[in-house]
Design an enzyme around this catalytic site. Sequence first.
Site, PDB file in Angstrom:
ATOM      1  N   ARG A 140      -3.590  -1.628  -6.586  1.00  0.00           N
ATOM      2  CA  ARG A 140      -3.121  -3.136  -6.353  1.00  0.00           C
ATOM      3  C   ARG A 140      -3.080  -3.577  -7.399  1.00  0.00           C
ATOM      4  NH1 ARG A 140      -5.981  -5.155  -1.270  1.00  0.00           N
ATOM      5  NH2 ARG A 140      -7.404  -4.575  -1.606  1.00  0.00           N
ATOM      6  N   CYS A 156       6.312 -39.692 -13.257  1.00  0.00           N
ATOM      7  CA  CYS A 156       4.979 -40.502 -13.125  1.00  0.00           C
ATOM      8  C   CYS A 156       4.360 -40.308 -11.855  1.00  0.00           C
ATOM      9  CB  CYS A 156       5.378 -41.649 -13.519  1.00  0.00           C
ATOM     10  SG  CYS A 156       5.565 -43.057 -12.502  1.00  0.00           S
ATOM     11  N   ARG A 213       3.461 -50.359 -16.869  1.00  0.00           N
ATOM     12  CA  ARG A 213       3.937 -51.001 -15.487  1.00  0.00           C
ATOM     13  C   ARG A 213       3.386 -51.798 -15.426  1.00  0.00           C
ATOM     14  NH1 ARG A 213       2.856 -48.033  -9.790  1.00  0.00           N
ATOM     15  NH2 ARG A 213       0.942 -48.988 -10.423  1.00  0.00           N
ATOM     16  N   SER A 266      11.817 -43.976 -14.610  1.00  0.00           N
ATOM     17  CA  SER A 266      10.053 -42.576 -14.103  1.00  0.00           C
ATOM     18  C   SER A 266      10.297 -43.189 -13.093  1.00  0.00           C
ATOM     19  CB  SER A 266       9.241 -43.983 -14.765  1.00  0.00           C
ATOM     20  OG  SER A 266       8.161 -42.965 -14.859  1.00  0.00           O
ATOM     21  N   HIS A 307      -5.330 -42.421  -1.620  1.00  0.00           N
ATOM     22  CA  HIS A 307      -6.148 -42.977  -2.880  1.00  0.00           C
ATOM     23  C   HIS A 307      -6.957 -42.091  -3.633  1.00  0.00           C
ATOM     24  CE1 HIS A 307      -8.290 -46.470  -5.247  1.00  0.00           C
ATOM     25  NE2 HIS A 307      -7.587 -46.431  -5.469  1.00  0.00           N
ATOM     26  N   LYS A 329       0.684  -1.412  -0.206  1.00  0.00           N
ATOM     27  CA  LYS A 329      -0.090   0.174  -0.525  1.00  0.00           C
ATOM     28  C   LYS A 329       0.625   1.078   0.214  1.00  0.00           C
ATOM     29  CE  LYS A 329      -3.782  -0.307   2.708  1.00  0.00           C
ATOM     30  NZ  LYS A 329      -4.895  -0.497   3.555  1.00  0.00           N
ATOM     31  N   TYR A 352       9.976 -35.948 -19.486  1.00  0.00           N
ATOM     32  CA  TYR A 352       8.573 -35.247 -19.587  1.00  0.00           C
ATOM     33  C   TYR A 352       8.641 -35.641 -17.599  1.00  0.00           C
ATOM     34  CZ  TYR A 352       8.666 -40.850 -19.073  1.00  0.00           C
ATOM     35  OH  TYR A 352       8.662 -41.795 -19.120  1.00  0.00           O
ATOM     36  N   GLY A 405      -8.015  -7.629   4.204  1.00  0.00           N
ATOM     37  CA  GLY A 405      -8.927  -7.415   5.683  1.00  0.00           C
ATOM     38  C   GLY A 405      -8.183  -8.346   6.389  1.00  0.00           C
ATOM     39  N   GLU A 411      11.762 -45.649  -7.157  1.00  0.00           N
ATOM     40  CA  GLU A 411      11.445 -45.831  -6.187  1.00  0.00           C
ATOM     41  C   GLU A 411      11.218 -46.065  -4.968  1.00  0.00           C
ATOM     42  OE1 GLU A 411       7.184 -47.035  -6.847  1.00  0.00           O
ATOM     43  OE2 GLU A 411       8.334 -48.546  -7.956  1.00  0.00           O
ATOM     44  N   GLY A 418       8.834 -42.866  -9.914  1.00  0.00           N
ATOM     45  CA  GLY A 418       7.661 -43.099  -9.374  1.00  0.00           C
ATOM     46  C   GLY A 418       7.833 -42.568  -7.583  1.00  0.00           C
ATOM     47  N   THR A 419       7.698 -41.361  -7.301  1.00  0.00           N
ATOM     48  CA  THR A 419       8.116 -40.202  -6.468  1.00  0.00           C
ATOM     49  C   THR A 419       6.882 -40.071  -5.530  1.00  0.00           C
ATOM     50  OG1 THR A 419       6.819 -38.267  -7.391  1.00  0.00           O
ATOM     51  CG2 THR A 419       9.521 -38.769  -7.681  1.00  0.00           C
ATOM     52  N   ASN A 420       5.372 -41.324  -5.472  1.00  0.00           N
ATOM     53  CA  ASN A 420       4.706 -41.214  -4.420  1.00  0.00           C
ATOM     54  C   ASN A 420       5.252 -42.458  -3.410  1.00  0.00           C
ATOM     55  OD1 ASN A 420       3.242 -40.068  -5.663  1.00  0.00           O
ATOM     56  ND2 ASN A 420       2.066 -41.365  -6.293  1.00  0.00           N
ATOM     57  N   ASP A 421       6.581 -43.906  -3.572  1.00  0.00           N
ATOM     58  CA  ASP A 421       7.097 -44.284  -3.217  1.00  0.00           C
ATOM     59  C   ASP A 421       8.061 -43.794  -2.755  1.00  0.00           C
ATOM     60  OD1 ASP A 421       5.253 -46.610  -2.297  1.00  0.00           O
ATOM     61  OD2 ASP A 421       5.198 -46.814  -4.780  1.00  0.00           O
ATOM     62  N   ARG A 469      -0.988 -48.455 -15.008  1.00  0.00           N
ATOM     63  CA  ARG A 469      -1.004 -49.068 -14.150  1.00  0.00           C
ATOM     64  C   ARG A 469      -1.634 -50.124 -14.180  1.00  0.00           C
ATOM     65  NH1 ARG A 469      -2.087 -44.039 -11.421  1.00  0.00           N
ATOM     66  NH2 ARG A 469      -0.478 -43.533  -9.943  1.00  0.00           N
ATOM     67  N   MET A 485      -5.807  -7.029   8.666  1.00  0.00           N
ATOM     68  CA  MET A 485      -4.642  -6.619   8.993  1.00  0.00           C
ATOM     69  C   MET A 485      -6.157  -4.869   9.550  1.00  0.00           C
ATOM     70  SD  MET A 485      -0.967  -6.717   9.132  1.00  0.00           S
ATOM     71  CE  MET A 485      -1.771  -6.230   7.267  1.00  0.00           C
ATOM     72  N   ARG A 535      -2.922   2.999   8.388  1.00  0.00           N
ATOM     73  CA  ARG A 535      -3.416   2.139   7.870  1.00  0.00           C
ATOM     74  C   ARG A 535      -2.263   1.083   8.181  1.00  0.00           C
ATOM     75  NH1 ARG A 535      -4.355   4.847   1.956  1.00  0.00           N
ATOM     76  NH2 ARG A 535      -6.096   3.613   1.691  1.00  0.00           N
TER      77      ARG A 535
HETATM   78  P1  ADP Z   1      -7.291  -2.264   3.730  1.00  0.00           P
HETATM   79  O1  ADP Z   1      -6.029  -2.360   3.824  1.00  0.00           O
HETATM   80  O2  ADP Z   1      -8.568  -2.796   4.275  1.00  0.00           O
HETATM   81  O3  ADP Z   1      -8.070  -1.666   2.603  1.00  0.00           O
HETATM   82  P2  ADP Z   1      -7.269   0.821   3.896  1.00  0.00           P
HETATM   83  O4  ADP Z   1      -6.358   0.994   4.275  1.00  0.00           O
HETATM   84  O5  ADP Z   1      -7.590   0.514   2.716  1.00  0.00           O
HETATM   85  O6  ADP Z   1      -7.380  -0.952   4.682  1.00  0.00           O
HETATM   86  O7  ADP Z   1      -9.105   1.898   4.444  1.00  0.00           O
HETATM   87  C1  ADP Z   1     -10.017   1.138   4.313  1.00  0.00           C
HETATM   88  C2  ADP Z   1      -9.916   2.033   3.707  1.00  0.00           C
HETATM   89  O8  ADP Z   1     -10.635   2.877   4.700  1.00  0.00           O
HETATM   90  C3  ADP Z   1      -9.945   2.670   2.245  1.00  0.00           C
HETATM   91  O9  ADP Z   1     -10.194   1.905   0.803  1.00  0.00           O
HETATM   92  C4  ADP Z   1     -10.437   4.134   2.498  1.00  0.00           C
HETATM   93  O10 ADP Z   1     -11.781   3.883   1.281  1.00  0.00           O
HETATM   94  C5  ADP Z   1     -10.909   4.301   3.113  1.00  0.00           C
HETATM   95  N1  ADP Z   1      -9.634   5.545   3.734  1.00  0.00           N
HETATM   96  C6  ADP Z   1      -8.321   5.252   4.273  1.00  0.00           C
HETATM   97  N2  ADP Z   1      -7.499   6.153   3.819  1.00  0.00           N
HETATM   98  C7  ADP Z   1      -7.836   7.470   3.799  1.00  0.00           C
HETATM   99  C8  ADP Z   1      -8.062   9.031   3.911  1.00  0.00           C
HETATM  100  N3  ADP Z   1      -6.965   9.077   4.653  1.00  0.00           N
HETATM  101  N4  ADP Z   1      -9.181   9.374   3.480  1.00  0.00           N
HETATM  102  C9  ADP Z   1     -10.646   8.803   3.243  1.00  0.00           C
HETATM  103  N5  ADP Z   1     -10.516   7.776   3.574  1.00  0.00           N
HETATM  104  C10 ADP Z   1      -9.482   6.901   3.775  1.00  0.00           C
HETATM  105 MG    MG Z   2       5.105 -47.583  -6.492  1.00  0.00          MG
HETATM  106 MG    MG Z   3      -7.939  -0.661   0.615  1.00  0.00          MG
END
Ligand code: ADP
Ligand code: MG
Ligand code: MG
Length: 930
Positions: free
Chosen positions: A362, A874, A660, A807, A483, A42, A894, A121, A788, A809-812, A604, A123, A112
Site C-alpha cells: 500500500r 483575513c 484595521r 476583506s 484567543h 488490501k 488573496y 491496526g 464580518e 473577517g470570517t471569525n466574526d 490589528r 480491525m 483479513r
Molecule cells: P493488518 O491489516 O493489521 O496489517 P493483515 O491482514 O495484513 O493485517 O495481517 C497481518 C499479518 O498477518 C500480515 O502482515 C502477514 O504477516 C500475516 N498474514 C496475513 N495473511 C497471511 C497469509 N495468508 N499467510 C501468511 N501470513 C499472513
Molecule cells: Mg472581527
Molecule cells: Mg497488514
Amino acid sequence: MASTRRRRAGRPAARKGKKHVHSFAPGQAEGGAGDRDLLGGKGANLAEMCRLGLPVPPGFTLSTEVCAHYYANGRRYPAGLEREVEEALTRLERALGKRFGDPANPLLVSVRSGARVSMPGMMDTVLNLGLNDQTVAGLAQRSGNPRFAWDAYRRFVQMYGDVVLGIEGEAEDDFDPFARALEELKRRRGVSGDTQLGAEDLQELVATFKGIVARHAGREFPSDPREQLWGAIGAVFGSWENDRAVAYRQMNGIPSAWGTAVSVVAMVFGNLGPRSGTGVAFTRDPATGEKRFYGEFLMNAQGEDVVAGIRTPEPIARLAEVEPKAWRELQRIQKTLERHFRDMQDLEFTIEDGKLWMLQCRTGKRTGFAAVRIATDLVRERRITREEALLRVDPEALNQLLQPIFAPADVRRARAEGRLLTKGLNAGPGAASGEIVFSAERALERAARARVILVRIETSPEDIRGMQAAAGILTARGGMTSHAALVARQMGRVCVAGAGELAIDYRKRTLAVNGRTLREGEPLSLDGSSGEVFAGELATEPSEVLSVLFGGGQGVKGPVWRAYSELLRWADAARTLGVRANADQADQAETALAFGAEGIGLCRTEHMFFEGSKIDAVREMILADTTEERARALARLLPLQRADFTALFRAMGPFPVTIRTLDPPLHEFLPHEEHEISFLARDMGVSFERLKAKVESLAELNPMLGHRGCRLGITFPEITRTQARALFEAACEVARATGKAPRPEVMIPLVATPRELALQAAEVRAVAAQVFAEQGREVPYLVGTMIELPRAALVAGELAREAEFFSFGTNDLTQTTYGISRDDGAKFIPLYIAHEIFAADPFARLDREGTGRLMRIACEEGRAARAGLKLGICGEHGGDPSSIEFCQALGLDYVSCSPYRVPIARLAAAQAALRAKAALSAPRPRARRR
Ligand code: ADP
Ligand code: MG
Ligand code: MG
C-alpha cells in the site's frame, strides 16, 4: 502500469451486478488497484500484485458491498454469498492441490480485513484458519515439522479466541490469558523465547488455550473449518463497528457507510523453521523520505511478531546474508511496485523455506518531512510531474518542517518515566520546555532569565506580551481558534489549548493534574504537535528549514531544505491566489516575509497598544471625560503608533499592508480585579473610585456584539483620525527615506451599514489629504471594509460604492452567522461533530453553505458594483486548506493567515488552482462508483 484493456476485461461487478466474491492468483485476478472501493485497499492491491505476476498466495475477497448489506439487513449476508464463497474455495483448493478440512493435506487460510483507506491496526485478522485436532496431524506430516504445525495451531486458537470469541484480559490485570499461559509455560520450561518451545510444549499449550476458550467463552473451540471460516468472516465484518474503528473513522472523516472488505488468503508460513520468516518494509524511509530500502524482518516467525515486539527484529539489509535469493527477489519486487504505483510503498512479506511471498502493499504513511522529500525526489526521477508532486503533499504536513522538535529519544524516555501529564488540543505545533508561570507579568519578568511556559485557564488580549515572552502556552479552556490558539499560531508559539483535566489555582500558583501538583517555577514541556504535556524538561532541536530561514546564513541547507524550497517554488508558480500574513509588529512581518508572504492582510492595531508605554496613553484616552482630554491622550499616542507603522512599512517594502482601525471594546484595555484597578489608579494619579466607575461603565453583557469595531470610531472619530494620521505620516516618512512608497490599505471593522463606512472612510480620506498637503507628497492607498456581519454581506453592493476592497473577517462572520460565540463554542462543537450535526468545526473550516453563501453574495454584488474590487480573507480560515480551496472558487485575490501558516497557504493555494484547472478541463460530472 496495467493496461486499461486488461483491467477492463477483468473488472469485477462490471458485468454482473450481484457478484460479491472476487478471486485472485498470480497472473490473474478479478479486479485490481482501481477497485479499492469494492475490494478494499488490501484486496485491490493483492489483486493488482497478482496481475503484475508477483508471488502472492491465491485467495478471494468478499466485497465492501457485502459489509454494507450485512449492516443494512440486521447482520445477514446477501443471498447466494455462501455459494460464491464455496466456489471460490473450490478454485483455491484446485489451484493448490489441498482441501479445506482435509486431515491428510489441509488448506489453511487467513481471514483479513481491509477498508478502502487503510485503518492501521483498527480491525482484525485471523491466521492459520482450518486447523483442528485432525488437520494439525496432516500439516505435521506433510511439512515433516510437528513443532511448526503445533505452533500454527496454538497461534490460531489464540487469535480466534481473541478476534472471533472476544476473549480479552480481565479488567483488573488487562493481560490476555493466552499470553499469560504462554509466559507461564516458558517459565516452567526455563526458556526465554517462544522459538525454544518444542512440539510437545506447543501441543500442551493448545490444550491449555482450548481450556481458556471453554472457560471464557462458555463453549468448545469450533473444530469444523467451515464454522471457523464463517465465524472469522463475521468477526472481521463486525470489527468495522468496534470502538477503535469507529473512533478512527470519526477522527479521519471516514464515512461509516464505506464498510470493509474481507480477504481470504491461502496461508504461507514464516514459522516453518530457520529458513522461513516474515517482515515489513518501505521502499523509502518513511521518516525522512531518504531513498533507501527500509524495514525489518524476523526469521521463524509469523504475522505480527515483527511489530509485536516479542523478539527484536533485524534490519532488512541483513536479509541479504540470511536469505540471499529471497533478498534479491524482494529488491526486484520493491522496485517494480514503487515504479508501478509511482509512490513510496509499504510492503508485508513472508518467506517460506527460502521462497518469498508478498502479502500486502500500500502507499506508505509518512511524516511531513518524508512527504516533501519523496514528492520532489520522484519528480527528479521523472516518475511524477510537478503538479502531481504538489497535489500529493498535505499542506498541513509542512507544519512539521517548520517547528522545533523534541528529540524523539527524550520523548520516549519521558513517557516511560510516567511524565506524561495530560493531553489537550494541539493548537500551536512545535515543542517547548520551560518553567511554569501563571501570569503574563510573571512571564515577562522571568523570560529575561529563563524559558517560560505560560499556564492560564484561558488567555485574553492583555496577556499578549506575556504570550510573546513565553516559549509555550498552555490553557485549560478554549478551542483551536480560541484567543490563545490564534495568537500563539500567529506568533509561532507552541500552544496546547483546552487541556480540561488541568486544575489551575492562580492564588496558590499551582497546577494540579491527574493526581500530581506542579508549582510555579517547576519545569514543564509542551508538544504542540501532539497536544501532550510533560512534567520536566525535554531537549529540543530547531528544524532544518527554520535554521535556514532564520539562521542568518548559518543554517544548513540539507535535503529537507532543498525539498521544501523546491516544492514551494513550484507552488508559487502554480497558484493564482495571493498569500498574505496577519501581523502587527515589524518582527512578525519579517517572519512572514521569510515564509514567503506577499503582504499583510490584517494588522490589528490594538495589539500594538500593549507594547511598552502605549498602554498608558490608551488608558488615558479611555479615561478621558472630555474631547480635549481625549485629544491630549491621543496626541501622546500618535508618535508611538506612527513609529509602529513606520517599522511595519519599512519591513514590508513594496507589499500591501492592510491596517484595521481600532476594533475591540475599550473594556479590554482596562484591568478588572480590584487590586489591579487600585495599582493602576495610583500609577495614573486618579482616584480608585473614578477608575473603578469607568471600568464598570464600560462593562458589557455581550462585548462581542457591543460597543466595538467602527462603532467606536463613530462614537470617537478622533481615535480613527489619530490612527489615520499616524499611518499616513509613517507612509510619507518611509516613502521619503526609502524612495519607495508603501502601500497602506485602511480597513474599517464591523461595518453593518453603508453609512457607517461612509462616515469612517470620510475621516480617513480627510486625514490623508491633510497629511499629504502637509508633507508635500502623496502615497497611494485604499480604503475598504471588513465583511464580518451577515448584513454587510447582504448590502455588499452598496458598500462597494465606498469600499475599494473587502476583506472577509470570517471569525466574526462565522460567529454572527451561526450565533455561536467562538470562545464558548468549544463546549458543544465537539459533540456536534460527533453527532454529525457539523461536518467540521466551522471556526476551523469555512462553512461553505452558510457563511460561504454570504461570502459569495458579497463577492458577486461587490464586484458588480465596482469592477476590480479587491477581495481577500483575513479570518483564521485564510490558513486552512479546505477554506482556501473555497476562496479560490469564490475568485478572491488573496488569503491572509498567521505567518507560520504562510507556507501551508502557499501550497494549499497551488493545490486549489490545480484542482480548479483540472475541473475545468474535465467538465463531465464525476462518475459514480459501485
Ligand atoms: P493488518 O491489516 O493489521 O496489517 P493483515 O491482514 O495484513 O493485517 O495481517 C497481518 C499479518 O498477518 C500480515 O502482515 C502477514 O504477516 C500475516 N498474514 C496475513 N495473511 C497471511 C497469509 N495468508 N499467510 C501468511 N501470513 C499472513
Ligand atoms: Mg472581527
Ligand atoms: Mg497488514
